[in-house]
Write an enzyme that holds these catalytic residues in place. Structure first.
Site, mmCIF file in Angstrom:
data_model
loop_
_atom_site.group_PDB
_atom_site.id
_atom_site.type_symbol
_atom_site.label_atom_id
_atom_site.label_comp_id
_atom_site.label_asym_id
_atom_site.label_seq_id
_atom_site.Cartn_x
_atom_site.Cartn_y
_atom_site.Cartn_z
ATOM 1 N N GLY A 77 0.819 -1.201 0.000
ATOM 2 C CA GLY A 77 0.000 0.000 0.000
ATOM 3 C C GLY A 77 0.857 1.257 0.000
ATOM 4 O O GLY A 77 2.067 1.211 0.283
ATOM 5 N N CYS A 78 0.227 2.377 -0.320
ATOM 6 C CA CYS A 78 0.982 3.620 -0.491
ATOM 7 C C CYS A 78 1.490 4.144 0.854
ATOM 8 O O CYS A 78 2.692 4.372 1.030
ATOM 9 C CB CYS A 78 0.135 4.655 -1.214
ATOM 10 S SG CYS A 78 -1.520 4.910 -0.556
ATOM 11 N N PHE A 79 0.584 4.352 1.817
ATOM 12 C CA PHE A 79 1.044 4.797 3.139
ATOM 13 C C PHE A 79 1.983 3.759 3.731
ATOM 14 O O PHE A 79 2.985 4.080 4.381
ATOM 15 C CB PHE A 79 -0.149 5.019 4.081
ATOM 16 C CG PHE A 79 -0.552 6.452 4.251
ATOM 17 C CD1 PHE A 79 0.393 7.445 4.475
ATOM 18 C CD2 PHE A 79 -1.896 6.838 4.224
ATOM 19 C CE1 PHE A 79 0.021 8.774 4.656
ATOM 20 C CE2 PHE A 79 -2.274 8.169 4.400
ATOM 21 C CZ PHE A 79 -1.313 9.133 4.617
ATOM 22 N N THR B 41 4.069 1.861 2.237
ATOM 23 C CA THR B 41 5.402 2.005 1.664
ATOM 24 C C THR B 41 6.158 3.152 2.326
ATOM 25 O O THR B 41 7.316 3.012 2.742
ATOM 26 C CB THR B 41 5.289 2.245 0.142
ATOM 27 O OG1 THR B 41 4.691 1.093 -0.458
ATOM 28 C CG2 THR B 41 6.646 2.506 -0.477
#
Lengths: 317, 317, 317, 317
Positions: A127-129, A131
């Protein structure tokens, strides 16, 4: 040439993946599937692609490919996997969260799992957060130095996808800021799992306050915890950890989101305040936080140079 | 006290009207109706109203009022009127476009029709772009000097209402600009009708390019046409025309939208270029372009000072 | 490898040029000069470049290069040229406006002057608004069909450079819109010159209203004029004109600025309204409107494929 | 009528104060001083004031007034006080930070010091972040329940004033986010002093990460600390604390900045997570965080209803 198929190409991560792969020197896009847009040209849905590709969204998939990217919503990947028998020669890179905690898949954060990604058949892309937070904290966990962490972070609107909602309505979100899922963000499970891969006895809270930003791309994370190292030692540890990872740089300057927007980079900055080590990280949520990292994983899975097709001109402004 | 009822209070113009009327010294809000939100507190739907009003949206209306504001979508006002028999003692101010071309109603632009508004029972409140364009052109028409006009204008997103659409999705609209309905905007009919009220022989095109701006509030209009007057004479004509209209000022400075945001003001600026007279105007689309003008009309209809309740602190930034 | 020097590398166009050239397969950056930043690392001034280049700004230049890019402010290029004797083997690409009207230089719009650019020693790179307007109008002039044109356009803030001013202060510009230099923009001289290159008898006004947009990158231009062609014929003419120009596409869809942001593309859209042919064009002001076009010109001057190093992933959001 | 003088009226807080006082029913503005703008009309510098006031900035001040507002930069107030002998009949409201820690002045947070403000001659008006943080934490300190607190907050650009800087350049700040002065913000001293007024033994850190937001107005603060109360008790405590304070409301809904923009309100929201009590607060930095609070203080000092002239229509969008 690596033959690529994409499932769910009409959304944000699917479109971003097409943008990247069109300029990738070792890739041939075989099909881009979309239920909702089947029969439409890609550049009808992603109008910036006009002049670059004349392909049409397909209703179906085929397995005459080397790698399949799953760019569907959360839940849809596991449904897809249960309904299709994917041949052994087709590797899968799954951008959903469905299998990120599944020990049978490889969690696709190259700065944590490069070797296992290289031999993986099924990669669960982070996921973005998740990462941004992991890249801020992994070197601490790697040295067994992780303690209770206080984290705030702010994300662009594309993280919420293209389905309209109250909080992505322009009249609401413009010039506005708010938090959501405080202490309860769904990415924290994968973050914790990764950190415990290095520091299995870690049992402290990761307190995370996510903010909705009034911009479209980018994530800035600020984390702090008590740390006994002097700052110089912390910086040394982080530089050493990331020395073989081409997309992460330890910056000596204050960070802002636009330093990495439209790139696959992550910048990390360290400072010390009253005994707290503060770590900041910035990424583009759609690139290092999604489709760019997916291509990075593909490069590793197929033995290419990790940065192939990912030397992107940043947006900067 | 003027007893007020509002139909369709959950939308943008309804909410804005409540914000204004709460601070109006001569008004008592009797009910605020909303089909979708009946039973909810107003401050649940318009959370900024917390601490100001404890009223609940009602499902029904009653006619124990002096004036009824219709804040529904276009088409819904005419349906409402056909379904209800409004008592003679209840004046109506209709913010929709349904009756703006109807000669049996009074078109509620005070800078054009102040006297007829004062005695009106049913006022059709003008459109937002229509207001900005008329205030830019009325003095020309008043002097029979209107010719073919070239107009561009840019509007904030609240003009598109609270229903989500592709072009009000934050990820699309942020940092973006586009046009819509070029040469074909629905407000031009009411503009033309008003201009011909002064200059009945006018038969030239009003060429209008509307832009979608990436901001929430405000309209800037730029219009130009050939004009034989020297600039000083044009300025004199405009100042004379607006001398008894407290919300319109002829500005000698360059305009920008934020000069009038969150006010009921309109600023007009005149310059001359190669024989073209260029007129710019700025308004807040939700106030002078909608709910503020509706209150201005109410003031006139009930014999109050025109500016009552409308001396608003501007947003400025 | 083409050896490149850059004068004035600390500004917006200089930084953008470095971003492009770093990923250009046939270029070696020899030096980047900056008076104000000499001795500083490039990534100190352009922090997004961290991890990509360790070069330091130089105070001086040398001529052991093949091409020199001038990225200084307007006026500074002519001063530079008068003070330096540039060897014959060094080609110059000048991003300032100083020589755009000079018949001894080649005006660097490839869609107008491709052949003369290929053999040029000194190219005057076009202005940003000038590029967008010319790409909207050149096919008309090429067919002798140009008449009086009414143009509005809106530009991002990076067009105003990095020097702070009242109109680039965030608190002023955010959520704001305004016009500047109406009927009097400095780019119109070069536009007129180019159009008369095709249609020498053209003597009508080009009426241009430039808007300042509250975004950083991109230009949208809307132009209209009377035209006797049916729409299909206009589209045919434009497609034919641009058929050999890889960066310009005639789009059948409504345009918005973000379709081309962070690319070197220009999209053009045609519609017909009451006898007026309306042409819209969108570009990124820093790329097709400045540094991207400069690289495009370099490619042509050195016999490379025109798109080399310019297949950029768009920002899209 | 209260006769008012303003020193430093050309800046953001000075302009905002004029906007408020123009609509205040009990105030007469006697002069607005500005060194840089003396002789200019107020509406030349604050163009939104056109049509509301024809006053000119004065170079000098006079003391035929009841109250003097100091709206100068930090440091300039103490210089002013040392150079002028202010008559005993003139009360002073000082918006700078110069005397906020001075025990001879009254710290002008009405929700903390209402009684002493009512009898004060010199009020030091609180900082913007300081106001938002104190309103989030005062009820805890009032009950002796304050512990180590973790705070993040995000502010609009107007907090940085009208002098241009790198971080208020539109091309930099638009769509961007960053932090500044982490753990070291200058407002924390006044916050600590106020909290210790209630809980003198408090000796724990207040860890504060301030973010620069890409919007112009508003502050959102998120604070959390361990708390033994159940949530319902915390809410009861907060509601009780604020029951006589008309501008503060305890909201049961998620907060966002635009709920209070262009008002003097503060909304506070409480939630509980894993033993942490999380408190959020939102204010408009120029109103409750500066000029609005200054007027609130003036009302108290002159025996007026606290909300006089401060019932502002919110911006909402």
């Amino acid at each position: 040439m690596i033959k690529v198929g994409i499932i769910g190409g009409a959304g944000y991560t699917g479109g971003e993946l097409v943008r990247l792969l069109l300029n990738h020197p070792s890739v041939e896009i075989i099909f881009v599937q979309s239920r909702s847009q089947a029969g439409e040209k890609l550049h009808t849905v992603h109008p910036d692609l006009l002049g670059e590709i004349e392909l049409t969204f397909s209703a179906d998939l085929n397995f005459q490919i080397d790698v399949l990217f799953l760019c569907m919503g959360h839940g849809a990947s596991s449904e897809f996997i249960s309904q299709h028998s994917i041949p052994a020669h087709v590797k899968v890179i799954d951008l959903s969260q469905d299998f990120r905690l599944d020990n049978d898949k490889v969690y696709g954060l190259p700065e944590l799992n490069k070797e296992s990604i290289q031999s993986a058949n099924y990669v669960a892309n982070p996921g973005c957060f998740a990462t941004a937070i992991q890249l801020a904290l992994l070197p601490l966990a790697h040295n067994g130095a992780l303690k209770e962490v206080h984290i705030s972070g702010i994300t662009g609107s594309t993280g919420a996808g293209f389905q309209p909602s109250q909080t992505t309505h322009f009249s609401w979100r413009d010039s506005n800021v708010s938090t959501y899922k405080a202490f309860n963000h769904q990415h924290m499970a994968e973050v914790t799992k990764s950190l415990m891969q290095y520091q299995p006895w870690f049992d402290q809270p990761l307190n995370f306050i996510p903010y909705r930003g009034n911009f479209t791309r980018g994530i800035l994370v600020t984390a702090y915890q008590y740390c006994e190292w002097p700052l110089a030692e912390a910086i040394r540890v982080y530089k050493e950890y990331y020395q073989d990872h081409p997309f992460v740089s330890v910056s000596e300057r204050p960070l802002d989101v636009k330093q990495v927007v439209n790139t696959n980079k992550c910048f990390v900055n360290l400072t010390m305040h009253n005994g707290y080590l503060m770590i900041q990280s910035v990424i583009d949520n759609l690139l290092k936080g999604a489709s760019g990292q997916a291509v990075q994983n593909m490069n590793l899975m197929f033995g290419l140079e990790e940065t192939t097709g990912l030397k992107l001109k940043g947006g900067a402004f």
